[in-house]
Every structure is written in structure tokens, then in C-alpha cells.
Design an enzyme around this catalytic site. Sequence first.
Site, PDB file in Angstrom:
ATOM      1  N   PHE A  85       0.852  -1.188   0.000  1.00 30.58           N
ATOM      2  CA  PHE A  85       0.000   0.000   0.000  1.00 30.58           C
ATOM      3  C   PHE A  85       0.885   1.234   0.000  1.00 30.58           C
ATOM      4  O   PHE A  85       1.686   1.434   0.909  1.00 30.58           O
ATOM      5  CB  PHE A  85      -0.951   0.032   1.202  1.00 30.58           C
ATOM      6  CG  PHE A  85      -1.897   1.191   1.121  1.00 30.58           C
ATOM      7  CD1 PHE A  85      -3.061   1.111   0.376  1.00 30.58           C
ATOM      8  CD2 PHE A  85      -1.603   2.395   1.755  1.00 30.58           C
ATOM      9  CE1 PHE A  85      -3.926   2.196   0.254  1.00 30.58           C
ATOM     10  CE2 PHE A  85      -2.452   3.486   1.648  1.00 30.58           C
ATOM     11  CZ  PHE A  85      -3.619   3.380   0.897  1.00 30.58           C
ATOM     12  N   ASP A  97       9.267   2.663   1.704  1.00 30.55           N
ATOM     13  CA  ASP A  97       8.080   3.394   2.139  1.00 30.55           C
ATOM     14  C   ASP A  97       7.915   3.140   3.636  1.00 30.55           C
ATOM     15  O   ASP A  97       7.419   2.093   4.054  1.00 30.55           O
ATOM     16  CB  ASP A  97       6.859   2.917   1.351  1.00 30.55           C
ATOM     17  CG  ASP A  97       5.569   3.611   1.790  1.00 30.55           C
ATOM     18  OD1 ASP A  97       5.567   4.249   2.868  1.00 30.55           O
ATOM     19  OD2 ASP A  97       4.559   3.494   1.074  1.00 30.55           O
ATOM     20  N   LYS A 140       2.492   9.705   8.104  1.00 24.11           N
ATOM     21  CA  LYS A 140       1.724   9.314   9.292  1.00 24.11           C
ATOM     22  C   LYS A 140       2.185   9.931  10.625  1.00 24.11           C
ATOM     23  O   LYS A 140       1.706  10.984  10.991  1.00 24.11           O
ATOM     24  CB  LYS A 140       1.656   7.786   9.362  1.00 24.11           C
ATOM     25  CG  LYS A 140       0.801   7.219   8.220  1.00 24.11           C
ATOM     26  CD  LYS A 140       0.081   5.949   8.587  1.00 24.11           C
ATOM     27  CE  LYS A 140      -1.050   5.653   7.633  1.00 24.11           C
ATOM     28  NZ  LYS A 140      -0.665   4.968   6.405  1.00 24.11           N
TER      29      LYS A 140
END
Length: 399
Positions: free
Chosen positions: A138, A223, A252
Site C-alpha cells: 500500500f 516506504d 503518518k
Amino acid sequence: MEQKRLIEEAEKYLMNTYRRYPVVLRKGSGVKVFGIDGKEYLDFVGGIAVNILGHCPRKVVIAVQKQVQRLIHVSNLYHIEPQIKLAKLLVENSFADRVFFCNSGAEANEGAIKLARKFAKEFLSPDRYEIITCHGSFHGRTYGALTATAQEKFHNGFGPLLPGFKYVPFNDIESLRKAIDKNTCAVMIEPIQGEGGVRIPDEEYLKEVRRLCDDNGVLLILDEVQTGMGRTGRLFCYEHYGIRPDIMTLAKGLGSGIPIGAILATESVSKAFTPGSHASTFGGNPVACAAAIATMETLLEDDFILDNVRRMGSYFLERLHGLKKDFPDIILSVRGKGLLVGMELLRDCTDIVQECIKRGLLINCTAGNVLRFTPPLTVEKKHIDMCIDILEEVIAELK
Ligand SMILES: *Cc1c(COP(=O)(O)O)cnc(C)c1O
């Protein structure tokens, strides 16, 4: 009732993109969050790995308050202190030499893809444009990041996607070896797949990925949007594996909930970006940077926090293994690194999540049958015990 009216209005005015739970949250403090009806929740979602210091951490609140009084925004045509200070903090505490700031994980990954392609075109070969990513990954919802996300369910209805991507199974070094060719520009990978179901690769996998990239003159993009910022018990997850990426993306947890993303890269790769190559109006905004500085300083000053992540992570896993022993026909496996914890079920997990909410516990379900726990890094043993007690009650009632 106020809650009922608000939910009706949400259903009327907001685009229908989220399957939201029928709860309206108003305020939070530490690991607790409160509904507008006054109901208290233990928050083991934490904005999905965003609220790393819990809700409204004092140091971040004060830093943001001070900054909004001084300067809310100026263009990246000018220098600002918070952006420089944050870049320095990130560089001094990572593999990277330079940083580009943006506003989200997807935007960071878009920029990383652009940086890798431009670097390859200018310094390797014009034929090297292809990015290899992993099934179950993702990377975000914008077109580049969406194409990098090798999960059909996210692609459906949105084609044609971006050309120049290739997918391989995660944690399978032989498939990656076969996939790399003269067109490969970069391998882009999450050190642990978060959305994909807290999938942790074999100990040696990332080392072998790094070696393959080196042998073939291919860039490694990590990532770390979800795994970064202390989540796995180290500031960045790659530190567990004795490797260094060429490019890394963060978002995040970086600003404790104030939106900010970042692309970090080595000096030689960063050279591909020159004035005009890439930009973002809000990227590195002073308020977002002030929040991120306060977050980074808290993580760095306080050895306690990363140590807490490791200790609470192993305690949590131990307690979940206990549950697995008691419910072998419901729980398939338990896994985690630090406070990125997953419990794979032999069934769909939505009803468990709903029952937990009723009992005052927020948890997340990902990949259909994996309960994902991403509590704040400051979580305490008593909170984990409360979480386990509620889970145990809920699972026992399923039988
Ligand atoms: C959440 C996430 C993203 C996307 O971040 P957004 O801020 O929602 O765009 C990208 N990569 C990983 C690994 C993530 O967990």
C-alpha cells in the site's frame, strides 16, 4: 440526539468514501478518546499509526500554538526556520543527506517515484524508468502511488493506471531477481506491509533486496510512512535490518497528526532534483514543521519511548499469543514488530471491531481478516491488559 443528527448530516453532505463507524469523536487525551455523547474509548488505532504520542501531546500542542501565533504560512520561495531545523533533525538521525517536505504519504511516494525516475534518466540510463513493487503493498491513492500499490481492489474502476510498474510477490527474493532487468529504475517496498495485513518479511529478505539493487544499479525506495517514527521500536524500521535505502518516505506519525510528509534521500540521488523539478505549496509549512520538530525531539530526547515500544510490543504479542492458545479456531496467527501488531483471524473481523467499539475499544481491521493494533508509542501495560480483556470477552461471545 446530537450524535444521530450529525451522522445523518455526514451521510448527506460528505462523499461516501469511508465506511465509518456510527461514532462522533470530539476530544482526546493520551490513549483515550471521547465521543460527543461522553463515551470513553481506549484508542488502539491512534489515527492508524499517526498519533504516536497519543492524543493532544502537550509538547506538540504548545509548539503548534506558538507557531500559529508567529507565522502560519509562507511560500517555499523563502526560507523558514522550522523547515530547516526539521530537515537537519531528520538528516542527523537517518541515512539521508537531504529532505523534501510534502503533506501526506501518497504525496511523498509520488515525489519518490519522480525522484527515482529523474535520477535514473540523468545518471543511469534513459531506459531505466520501471519501478518494481510488491503484491499486497500500500503506497497511497493518487495515480502514481495507486499504481505502485499492487492490490487490484484499489485499482478497480480507475484505469488506465500509470505505465512503468511491475509487481512481484512480497518476501520472495527469487521473483524479484527475475523481475529486475535493464529497464528497472527502482524497487519500492514497505519494510513491513501495514495495510496489507502486518506482513513481516523474513529476517534476511530486505538485506537481499538491498544486495540485488546494488548488484544491478537499481535504487531502493523504502516506504516507511507507517513503519517510521519509532513504530517498530527503532526510529526507522530499516535500522533493524542493517541496511540503508537510497530514498525513504515518511508521513503518518511525523507530525503527531498535523499533516506532513517527507522524502529523504542520499546526496547523490537528491542531485536529480534541481530548482523547478518538484514542488508543493503547503509542503514544509511552518505549523506542520513545528509539530514534527516537537514530535522528533520527544522521540529522541526520551530513550524511554523507543524502549517502551519494544517492551510494550513484546508484552502485547505475548498476551495475544495467550488469546490464540485459548481460541485456536478463531485466531490463525499473531505477529508484530514493536507496536505495529497484527492478529490474523480465520474469519472476517468487522463484527469483532464493532463489538469492541461498543465496549469502548477502538481497533482496526485490515486486509479483511487481520486485526491491526497501532496504539500510541507511549501506551502502558494497563492499557494493553484492558485491550486484551475486551478482546477476550468479544471473542468468547463469538463461539
Ligand atoms: C498510509 C500509507 C500511505 C498513504 O499515506 P496517505 O497520507 O494516506 O496518503 C502510504 N504508504 C504506507 C505504507 C501507508 O501506510
